[in-house]
Design a protein around this motif. Structure first.
Motif, PDB file in Angstrom:
ATOM      1  N   PHE A 294       0.823  -1.210   0.000  1.00 20.64           N
ATOM      2  CA  PHE A 294       0.000   0.000   0.000  1.00 20.64           C
ATOM      3  C   PHE A 294       0.857   1.259   0.000  1.00 20.64           C
ATOM      4  O   PHE A 294       0.686   2.151  -0.836  1.00 20.64           O
ATOM      5  N   ARG A 295       1.815   1.342   0.919  1.00 11.04           N
ATOM      6  CA  ARG A 295       2.572   2.584   1.049  1.00 11.04           C
ATOM      7  C   ARG A 295       3.572   2.761  -0.099  1.00 11.04           C
ATOM      8  O   ARG A 295       3.759   3.881  -0.594  1.00 11.04           O
ATOM      9  N   TRP A 296       4.195   1.661  -0.558  1.00 10.39           N
ATOM     10  CA  TRP A 296       5.148   1.798  -1.654  1.00 10.39           C
ATOM     11  C   TRP A 296       4.441   2.020  -2.987  1.00 10.39           C
ATOM     12  O   TRP A 296       4.970   2.719  -3.860  1.00 10.39           O
ATOM     13  N   ALA A 297       3.254   1.464  -3.139  1.00  8.86           N
ATOM     14  CA  ALA A 297       2.467   1.753  -4.348  1.00  8.86           C
ATOM     15  C   ALA A 297       2.038   3.208  -4.374  1.00  8.86           C
ATOM     16  O   ALA A 297       2.007   3.837  -5.441  1.00  8.86           O
ATOM     17  N   ALA A 298       1.719   3.767  -3.198  1.00  2.60           N
ATOM     18  CA  ALA A 298       1.368   5.186  -3.124  1.00  2.60           C
ATOM     19  C   ALA A 298       2.534   6.046  -3.589  1.00  2.60           C
ATOM     20  O   ALA A 298       2.361   6.991  -4.377  1.00  2.60           O
ATOM     21  N   LEU A 299       3.733   5.733  -3.100  1.00  2.28           N
ATOM     22  CA  LEU A 299       4.918   6.494  -3.501  1.00  2.28           C
ATOM     23  C   LEU A 299       5.172   6.362  -4.999  1.00  2.28           C
ATOM     24  O   LEU A 299       5.410   7.364  -5.694  1.00  2.28           O
ATOM     25  N   ALA A 300       5.123   5.137  -5.508  1.00  2.43           N
ATOM     26  CA  ALA A 300       5.398   4.905  -6.928  1.00  2.43           C
ATOM     27  C   ALA A 300       4.353   5.588  -7.808  1.00  2.43           C
ATOM     28  O   ALA A 300       4.688   6.152  -8.857  1.00  2.43           O
ATOM     29  N   THR A 301       3.098   5.563  -7.382  1.00  2.00           N
ATOM     30  CA  THR A 301       2.037   6.228  -8.148  1.00  2.00           C
ATOM     31  C   THR A 301       2.304   7.719  -8.242  1.00  2.00           C
ATOM     32  O   THR A 301       2.205   8.323  -9.322  1.00  2.00           O
ATOM     33  N   TRP A 302       2.638   8.321  -7.113  1.00  2.00           N
ATOM     34  CA  TRP A 302       2.871   9.775  -7.090  1.00  2.00           C
ATOM     35  C   TRP A 302       4.097  10.143  -7.927  1.00  2.00           C
ATOM     36  O   TRP A 302       4.040  11.084  -8.726  1.00  2.00           O
ATOM     37  N   VAL A 303       5.181   9.400  -7.760  1.00  2.00           N
ATOM     38  CA  VAL A 303       6.403   9.693  -8.526  1.00  2.00           C
ATOM     39  C   VAL A 303       6.157   9.540 -10.023  1.00  2.00           C
ATOM     40  O   VAL A 303       6.528  10.410 -10.825  1.00  2.00           O
ATOM     41  N   MET A 304       5.504   8.439 -10.421  1.00  2.00           N
ATOM     42  CA  MET A 304       5.253   8.223 -11.842  1.00  2.00           C
ATOM     43  C   MET A 304       4.271   9.265 -12.383  1.00  2.00           C
ATOM     44  O   MET A 304       4.366   9.656 -13.556  1.00  2.00           O
ATOM     45  N   GLY A 305       3.350   9.739 -11.562  1.00  2.00           N
ATOM     46  CA  GLY A 305       2.430  10.782 -11.996  1.00  2.00           C
ATOM     47  C   GLY A 305       3.159  12.091 -12.275  1.00  2.00           C
ATOM     48  O   GLY A 305       2.877  12.773 -13.266  1.00  2.00           O
ATOM     49  N   VAL A 306       4.110  12.435 -11.402  1.00  2.00           N
ATOM     50  CA  VAL A 306       4.909  13.649 -11.611  1.00  2.00           C
ATOM     51  C   VAL A 306       5.756  13.514 -12.872  1.00  2.00           C
ATOM     52  O   VAL A 306       5.834  14.439 -13.694  1.00  2.00           O
ATOM     53  N   ILE A 307       6.394  12.353 -13.040  1.00  2.00           N
ATOM     54  CA  ILE A 307       7.210  12.127 -14.240  1.00  2.00           C
ATOM     55  C   ILE A 307       6.353  12.197 -15.497  1.00  2.00           C
ATOM     56  O   ILE A 307       6.746  12.803 -16.510  1.00  2.00           O
ATOM     57  N   LEU A 308       5.164  11.606 -15.445  1.00  2.00           N
ATOM     58  CA  LEU A 308       4.258  11.629 -16.594  1.00  2.00           C
ATOM     59  C   LEU A 308       3.848  13.048 -16.944  1.00  2.00           C
ATOM     60  O   LEU A 308       3.897  13.457 -18.116  1.00  2.00           O
ATOM     61  N   ALA A 309       3.451  13.825 -15.929  1.00  6.36           N
ATOM     62  CA  ALA A 309       3.042  15.216 -16.178  1.00  6.36           C
ATOM     63  C   ALA A 309       4.197  16.035 -16.741  1.00  6.36           C
ATOM     64  O   ALA A 309       4.004  16.866 -17.642  1.00  6.36           O
ATOM     65  N   TYR A 310       5.396  15.791 -16.238  1.00  4.57           N
ATOM     66  CA  TYR A 310       6.564  16.509 -16.754  1.00  4.57           C
ATOM     67  C   TYR A 310       6.849  16.114 -18.203  1.00  4.57           C
ATOM     68  O   TYR A 310       7.124  16.967 -19.052  1.00  4.57           O
ATOM     69  N   SER A 311       6.777  14.810 -18.474  1.00  6.38           N
ATOM     70  CA  SER A 311       7.072  14.343 -19.835  1.00  6.38           C
ATOM     71  C   SER A 311       6.045  14.841 -20.838  1.00  6.38           C
ATOM     72  O   SER A 311       6.368  15.032 -22.016  1.00  6.38           O
ATOM     73  N   ARG A 312       4.808  15.058 -20.369  1.00  4.58           N
ATOM     74  CA  ARG A 312       3.760  15.573 -21.249  1.00  4.58           C
ATOM     75  C   ARG A 312       3.779  17.094 -21.330  1.00  4.58           C
ATOM     76  O   ARG A 312       3.032  17.692 -22.112  1.00  4.58           O
ATOM     77  N   GLY A 313       4.599  17.732 -20.494  1.00  8.40           N
ATOM     78  CA  GLY A 313       4.767  19.176 -20.571  1.00  8.40           C
ATOM     79  C   GLY A 313       3.728  20.007 -19.846  1.00  8.40           C
ATOM     80  O   GLY A 313       3.621  21.214 -20.098  1.00  8.40           O
TER      81      GLY A 313
END
Length: 204
Positions: free
Chosen positions: A91-110
């Protein structure tokens, strides 16, 4: 096949291998292996970890918290010593990974700056920047949920489950605090999902 499926680790390894084959196949789309391709890879990872995170959040709130009062006292240690700690790990590591990947995705999409500022990055334009407001709200709700997991729910669950030793009064208080903030995350999860999914359909 039954031998493969009876082993969780092997099942996941095979699933990942098949997913990598599919992902490589998408590299032969008109985009090739360009920025859009890697954004798609980031989105897959964001969605996968998000399903794991929110799925466990819903397990805790739809099932475990509601059913625990009905479980006989002699059986409750099986939940608190074995099932809950394992579920909380993912639960807690999936939360971290979700948030990190969301930030990376938003950055990659500009659109990270625009979403983080609810469309105010560079000046708000009514109508055209409305999508950034919605995805930004979704991102901020997810950020609050992520901070709740690591800042409140997990520290209190450690006390409630006896991972950190405290007296009975502190344990009961910690269990209630963890439950309340887990309910806050459940409350925020559905509007967060509306913002995320409808943005992708209407603005993405």
């Amino acid at each position: 096949m039954a031998g493969l499926l009876s082993n969780f680790r092997n099942t996941i390894i095979l699933s990942v291998i098949l997913a990598l084959v599919m992902a490589f196949g998408f590299g032969h789309s008109p985009h090739g292996f360009d920025d859009a391709y890697f954004s798609a890879v980031f989105r897959v990872m964001h969605v996968f970890f998000g399903i794991l995170w929110i799925g466990l959040l819903y397990y805790f709130n739809f099932v475990q918290i509601r059913v625990m009062p009905q479980i006989p006292a002699e059986l409750k240690p099986a939940i608190s010593k074995y099932i809950a700690p394992e579920a909380l790990f993912w639960f807690r590591w999936a939360a971290l990974a979700t948030w990190v990947m969301g930030v990376i995705l938003a950055y990659s999409r500009g659109y990270l700056g625009e979403a983080a500022t609810l469309g105010l990055w560079g000046g708000y334009t009514p109508g055209s920047d409305m999508g950034f407001v919605f995805i930004g709200v979704g991102m901020w709700l997810a950020t609050i949920m992520f901070l709740n997991v690591w800042g409140v729910i997990w520290p209190n669950q450690k006390r409630a489950l006896g991972i950190v030793v405290v007296d009975d009064a502190a344990k009961a208080k910690a269990a209630r605090m963890a439950m309340l903030f887990s309910r806050i995350n459940t409350l925020l999860s559905i509007p967060m999902l509306v913002c995320m999914t409808m943005y992708q359909t209407l603005f993405g």
